[in-house]
Write an enzyme that holds these catalytic residues in place. Structure first.
Site, PDB file in Angstrom:
ATOM      1  N   CYS A 114       0.927  -1.304   0.078  1.00 22.27           N
ATOM      2  CA  CYS A 114       0.051   0.004   0.106  1.00 22.27           C
ATOM      3  C   CYS A 114       1.080   1.143   0.050  1.00 22.27           C
ATOM      4  O   CYS A 114       1.366   1.669   0.993  1.00 22.27           O
ATOM      5  CB  CYS A 114      -1.044   0.010   1.165  1.00 22.27           C
ATOM      6  N   CYS A 152      -0.354   4.157   2.140  1.00 25.70           N
ATOM      7  CA  CYS A 152       0.018   3.985   3.714  1.00 25.70           C
ATOM      8  C   CYS A 152       1.546   4.029   3.929  1.00 25.70           C
ATOM      9  O   CYS A 152       1.761   4.612   5.041  1.00 25.70           O
ATOM     10  CB  CYS A 152      -0.423   2.528   4.273  1.00 25.70           C
ATOM     11  N   ASP A 153       2.102   3.712   3.284  1.00 28.55           N
ATOM     12  CA  ASP A 153       3.822   3.536   3.584  1.00 28.55           C
ATOM     13  C   ASP A 153       4.532   4.357   2.678  1.00 28.55           C
ATOM     14  O   ASP A 153       5.746   4.383   3.144  1.00 28.55           O
ATOM     15  CB  ASP A 153       4.011   2.225   3.592  1.00 28.55           C
TER      16      ASP A 153
END
Ligand code: NDP
Length: 312
Positions: A137, A140-141
């Site tokens: 992701c 997200c990261d």
């Protein structure tokens, strides 16, 4: 007398717990079955910096514990069990029957929030470096790789989207596409081709990851035409080869799209079956964020409440 729940929630990610909070506060006395991975996909991520209300960020597991505690505060009953079978009624006001192993559960409304699972390549190294540079992701990261070099594996729309997103944050993105062409749409390919710091390596596959102390330092890749193996120095490896919605036990009865995602009616969480609602990633292959999942969880509880009110 046989007990019939007003609201059964299947799944324990942000959509399931948010549905539980709303359903419990509406006095539907929801019972939630967590599945095999209580907390869902977020429990496999590290820092969550984009969920509103956490100015300092929060870890995925911590956020899920807080969501669960909030659902329990309003007396949601949590079962650490997996729903294994479902028989839905097709009648308005009908009773749905689901099973957790041999245990039979009857409910007037069911909220399916079983999520989706990111596909991985199946390399042992992916597990070794999970949380240390391997992710599925970018939203997200990606932030953790500011100014660094990363790899994106895959040639579909997700990979193209992740690569263009990461290109804004990182110094260089190398895309590994296993065929000689993308599967992504023309518009997405165009975006990739017009991003100067994305290099596309066609006919290349990831075969290994090396690093130190659990942190990724380089990727081992193979040219599947020549079998030549080479190394690329990177800090992050994003696997973007698709997701699989967790709809296996429902898809015979509920309308899904060609990729297995539950189809909901526009602007609601209603499925094709009366009293059955779907929230979160199980019905969303586009946004896939904790906050959007939570939003649809809220919608599902409100839709369930309205459905029950209409029956009275
Ligand atoms: P896709 O199934 O479309 O693409 C998967 C990609 O990963 C393909 O390039 C595939 O290669 C590759 N792949 C699969 N397995 C492996 C493997 N073992 N090793 C290397 N490469 C592999 O999945 P997506 O997640 O990209 O998209 C799913 C759906 O969601 C699509 O319909 C897509 O259009 C949609 N979507 C839409 C978006 C939007 O509209 N903004 C954004 C993201 C997704 P190969 O081609 O060789 O099979």
């Amino acid at each position: 007398m046989e007990s019939i729940l007003d609201c059964l929630i299947v799944g324990s990610g942000p959509s399931g717990f948010t549905a539980a909070i709303y359903a419990a506060r509406a006095d539907l006395k929801p019972e939630l079955y967590t599945g095999l991975e209580p907390g869902g996909q977020l429990t496999t991520t590290t820092e969550v910096d984009n969920f509103p209300g956490y100015p300092q960020g929060v870890t995925g597991p911590e956020m899920m514990l807080q969501l669960q505690a909030q659902a329990e505060r309003f007396d949601t009953k949590i079962h650490y069990e997996m729903i294994t079978k479902a028989e839905f009624s097709t009648d308005m006001g009908g009773i749905h029957t689901l099973w957790a192993g041999k245990k039979e559960i009857k409910a007037r409304t069911v909220i399916i929030s079983t999520g989706a699972t990111a596909k991985y390549l199946g390399l042992a190294d992916e597990k070794t470096y999970s949380g240390g540079g391997v992710s599925a992701c970018a939203t997200c990261d990606g932030f953790f790789y500011k100014g660094k070099d990363v790899i994106v594996v895959g040639g579909g729309d997700t990979a193209a989207e992740e690569a263009t997103y990461l290109a804004k944050l990182t110094s260089k993105v190398t895309m590994l596409v296993r065929k000689g062409q993308f599967r992504a749409s023309k518009a997405m390919i165009h975006r990739v081709e017009n991003t100067p710091n994305i290099e596309v390596k066609y006919f290349h596959e990831l075969v290994g990851i090396e690093g130190e102390n659990g942190m990724v330092e380089r990727a081992r890749v193979v040219n599947n035409q020549t079998n030549e193996i080479s190394s690329i120095e990177v800090h992050g490896i994003f696997i973007a080869i698709g997701h699989k919605p967790n709809t296996e036990i429902f898809k015979e009865q509920i309308t899904t799209d060609q990729n297995g995602y539950i189809v909901t009616q526009k602007g609601s969480t209603r499925t094709n079956l009366p009293g059955v609602f779907a929230a979160g990633d199980v019905q969303d292959h586009i946004y896939r964020q904790a906050i959007t999942a939570a939003g649809t969880g809220c919608m599902a509880a409100m839709d369930a409440e309205k459905y029950l009110a209409e029956l009275e």
